[in-house]
Design an enzyme around this catalytic site. Sequence first.
Site, PDB file in Angstrom:
ATOM      1  N   ASP A   1       0.848  -1.202   0.000  1.00 39.04           N
ATOM      2  CA  ASP A   1       0.000   0.000   0.000  1.00 39.04           C
ATOM      3  C   ASP A   1       0.879   1.246   0.000  1.00 39.04           C
ATOM      4  O   ASP A   1       1.548   1.539   0.984  1.00 39.04           O
ATOM      5  CB  ASP A   1      -0.889   0.004   1.254  1.00 39.04           C
ATOM      6  CG  ASP A   1      -1.854   1.181   1.242  1.00 39.04           C
ATOM      7  OD1 ASP A   1      -2.970   1.022   0.714  1.00 39.04           O
ATOM      8  OD2 ASP A   1      -1.484   2.271   1.732  1.00 39.04           O
TER       9      ASP A   1
ATOM     10  N   TYR B   1       3.416   9.775  -0.739  1.00 34.93           N
ATOM     11  CA  TYR B   1       4.481   9.193   0.078  1.00 34.93           C
ATOM     12  C   TYR B   1       5.850   9.359  -0.592  1.00 34.93           C
ATOM     13  O   TYR B   1       6.883   9.196   0.060  1.00 34.93           O
ATOM     14  CB  TYR B   1       4.255   7.693   0.354  1.00 34.93           C
ATOM     15  CG  TYR B   1       2.950   7.336   1.043  1.00 34.93           C
ATOM     16  CD1 TYR B   1       2.152   8.316   1.641  1.00 34.93           C
ATOM     17  CD2 TYR B   1       2.520   6.018   1.105  1.00 34.93           C
ATOM     18  CE1 TYR B   1       0.952   7.977   2.258  1.00 34.93           C
ATOM     19  CE2 TYR B   1       1.320   5.678   1.727  1.00 34.93           C
ATOM     20  CZ  TYR B   1       0.541   6.662   2.291  1.00 34.93           C
ATOM     21  OH  TYR B   1      -0.640   6.319   2.894  1.00 34.93           O
TER      22      TYR B   1
ATOM     23  N   LYS C   1      -2.546   5.750  -4.428  1.00 35.53           N
ATOM     24  CA  LYS C   1      -3.640   6.701  -4.167  1.00 35.53           C
ATOM     25  C   LYS C   1      -3.418   8.012  -4.918  1.00 35.53           C
ATOM     26  O   LYS C   1      -2.268   8.459  -5.060  1.00 35.53           O
ATOM     27  CB  LYS C   1      -3.740   7.002  -2.667  1.00 35.53           C
ATOM     28  CG  LYS C   1      -3.699   5.753  -1.800  1.00 35.53           C
ATOM     29  CD  LYS C   1      -3.859   6.044  -0.323  1.00 35.53           C
ATOM     30  CE  LYS C   1      -3.534   4.818   0.514  1.00 35.53           C
ATOM     31  NZ  LYS C   1      -2.101   4.607   0.776  1.00 35.53           N
TER      32      LYS C   1
ATOM     33  N   HIS D   1      -7.418   9.629  -2.244  1.00 41.15           N
ATOM     34  CA  HIS D   1      -6.775   9.635  -0.930  1.00 41.15           C
ATOM     35  C   HIS D   1      -7.625  10.293   0.157  1.00 41.15           C
ATOM     36  O   HIS D   1      -7.701   9.795   1.285  1.00 41.15           O
ATOM     37  CB  HIS D   1      -5.416  10.328  -1.051  1.00 41.15           C
ATOM     38  CG  HIS D   1      -4.401   9.874  -0.055  1.00 41.15           C
ATOM     39  ND1 HIS D   1      -3.083   9.707  -0.350  1.00 41.15           N
ATOM     40  CD2 HIS D   1      -4.525   9.544   1.258  1.00 41.15           C
ATOM     41  CE1 HIS D   1      -2.428   9.301   0.734  1.00 41.15           C
ATOM     42  NE2 HIS D   1      -3.285   9.197   1.723  1.00 41.15           N
TER      43      HIS D   1
HETATM   44  P1  NAD Z   1       0.616   1.929  11.879  1.00 42.07           P
HETATM   45  O1  NAD Z   1      -0.524   1.921  12.819  1.00 42.07           O
HETATM   46  O2  NAD Z   1       0.839   0.786  10.951  1.00 42.07           O
HETATM   47  O3  NAD Z   1       1.882   2.202  12.794  1.00 42.07           O
HETATM   48  C1  NAD Z   1       3.181   2.096  12.327  1.00 42.07           C
HETATM   49  C2  NAD Z   1       4.087   2.357  13.515  1.00 42.07           C
HETATM   50  O4  NAD Z   1       3.767   1.444  14.554  1.00 42.07           O
HETATM   51  C3  NAD Z   1       5.542   2.095  13.174  1.00 42.07           C
HETATM   52  O5  NAD Z   1       6.147   3.243  12.609  1.00 42.07           O
HETATM   53  C4  NAD Z   1       6.112   1.741  14.525  1.00 42.07           C
HETATM   54  O6  NAD Z   1       6.351   2.909  15.272  1.00 42.07           O
HETATM   55  C5  NAD Z   1       4.949   0.995  15.181  1.00 42.07           C
HETATM   56  N1  NAD Z   1       5.045  -0.480  14.993  1.00 42.07           N
HETATM   57  C6  NAD Z   1       4.851  -1.201  13.851  1.00 42.07           C
HETATM   58  N2  NAD Z   1       4.983  -2.506  14.090  1.00 42.07           N
HETATM   59  C7  NAD Z   1       5.260  -2.630  15.403  1.00 42.07           C
HETATM   60  C8  NAD Z   1       5.493  -3.737  16.244  1.00 42.07           C
HETATM   61  N3  NAD Z   1       5.451  -4.984  15.784  1.00 42.07           N
HETATM   62  N4  NAD Z   1       5.753  -3.491  17.560  1.00 42.07           N
HETATM   63  C9  NAD Z   1       5.782  -2.240  18.039  1.00 42.07           C
HETATM   64  N5  NAD Z   1       5.553  -1.146  17.303  1.00 42.07           N
HETATM   65  C10 NAD Z   1       5.299  -1.342  15.984  1.00 42.07           C
HETATM   66  O7  NAD Z   1       0.529   3.321  11.064  1.00 42.07           O
HETATM   67  P2  NAD Z   1       0.613   3.809   9.572  1.00 42.07           P
HETATM   68  O8  NAD Z   1       1.916   3.510   8.954  1.00 42.07           O
HETATM   69  O9  NAD Z   1       0.180   5.218   9.575  1.00 42.07           O
HETATM   70  O10 NAD Z   1      -0.527   2.966   8.835  1.00 42.07           O
HETATM   71  C11 NAD Z   1      -0.261   1.815   8.086  1.00 42.07           C
HETATM   72  C12 NAD Z   1      -0.387   2.096   6.594  1.00 42.07           C
HETATM   73  O11 NAD Z   1      -1.656   2.659   6.303  1.00 42.07           O
HETATM   74  C13 NAD Z   1       0.574   3.175   6.092  1.00 42.07           C
HETATM   75  O12 NAD Z   1       1.900   2.734   5.995  1.00 42.07           O
HETATM   76  C14 NAD Z   1      -0.070   3.549   4.800  1.00 42.07           C
HETATM   77  O13 NAD Z   1       0.189   2.590   3.797  1.00 42.07           O
HETATM   78  C15 NAD Z   1      -1.541   3.550   5.191  1.00 42.07           C
HETATM   79  N6  NAD Z   1      -2.002   4.906   5.604  1.00 42.07           N
HETATM   80  C16 NAD Z   1      -2.984   5.474   4.866  1.00 42.07           C
HETATM   81  C17 NAD Z   1      -3.462   6.728   5.200  1.00 42.07           C
HETATM   82  C18 NAD Z   1      -4.550   7.313   4.377  1.00 42.07           C
HETATM   83  O14 NAD Z   1      -4.836   8.519   4.537  1.00 42.07           O
HETATM   84  N7  NAD Z   1      -5.165   6.555   3.511  1.00 42.07           N
HETATM   85  C19 NAD Z   1      -2.942   7.434   6.282  1.00 42.07           C
HETATM   86  C20 NAD Z   1      -1.935   6.825   7.037  1.00 42.07           C
HETATM   87  C21 NAD Z   1      -1.492   5.552   6.697  1.00 42.07           C
END
Ligand code: NAD
Length: 278
Positions: free
Chosen positions: A48, A53, A78, A111
């Site tokens: 994704d 990004y 997106k 998005h």
């Molecule tokens: P997430 O909830 O996946 O959190 C990621 C963070 O959680 C990491 O940077 C790390 O700090 C922590 N983490 C990850 N694995 C862990 C583990 N096993 N143990 C402890 N801590 C851990 O947040 P995200 O990256 O914002 O969301 C996931 C994906 O969703 C993004 O990478 C992106 O592809 C998508 N996204 C989309 C939008 C949108 O507006 N559509 C916005 C934000 C994210």
Amino acid sequence: MTQPPVPRIQLNDGTSIPQLGFGVFKVDPKQTERIVTDALEVGYRHLDTARIYGNEEGVGRALAASGIPREQLFVTTKLWNDDQGTQSVFDAFDRSLDRLGLEYLDLYLIHWPTPRNDRYVETWKAFERLRESGRVRSIGVSNFLAHHLERLLDETDVVPAVDQIELHPYHQQPETAAFAEEHAIAIEAWGPLGQGKYPLFELPAVTGPAEVHGKTPAQVVIRWHLQLGNVVIPKSATPSRIRENFEVFDFELSPLDMTEVGGLERGFRTGSHHDNVA
Ligand code: NAD
């Protein structure tokens, strides 16, 4: 350890999506190829990304270098807000596909609705034409609340296949999730771990089942999403966590565990309100 295969969720357009994917928000473009390569080696096949990004090229390089047959991959990107419209959508789509080095996309999302610009209905009609062209298999939206979805349903022909929204135990968006379910729109949870911003991993509702199952708190939260039926796309740049977040198919939360994690709702968003992103 061999993992069971990732289940697929049926979409309302006849296609399907792997229920667990790998998100690359805030993954440094210079490290993206390496990190996505790690994820592919662990077994993720669903990626994704997004134009905003700035790392579509890195994702594309990792996909090309992997040698994994295209039909085994599921790639989402997106459309950013300033590309909403008609011709601007076609141009942005071409550029994203070029950066990814792909002939077709599995899923293309608007998005944000950016309602103040009032262009998401026009944009969706352009998405419908892209899907007809065959260069994108499924089209969907992101950060659309129930009232934005309702307007699309009223004014256009194709029901979005997915709505990708912020969703984690502290922010469960019940109204949007219920609307989506009623219209067979799959929910994809972004920020599924609360972006690490909340002390989710220290709460007994999460640490309790983690101890019982010999799993980590992050695995419990991912499992909670899977058992709710969400598509879930956790992100990590750390190899051990990339693997950890994938090892979630060999245990099951009890109904009580599910209720307790669900009871953590606080209405806490990590980001902006959907109606305010311009
Ligand atoms: P997430 O909830 O996946 O959190 C990621 C963070 O959680 C990491 O940077 C790390 O700090 C922590 N983490 C990850 N694995 C862990 C583990 N096993 N143990 C402890 N801590 C851990 O947040 P995200 O990256 O914002 O969301 C996931 C994906 O969703 C993004 O990478 C992106 O592809 C998508 N996204 C989309 C939008 C949108 O507006 N559509 C916005 C934000 C994210």
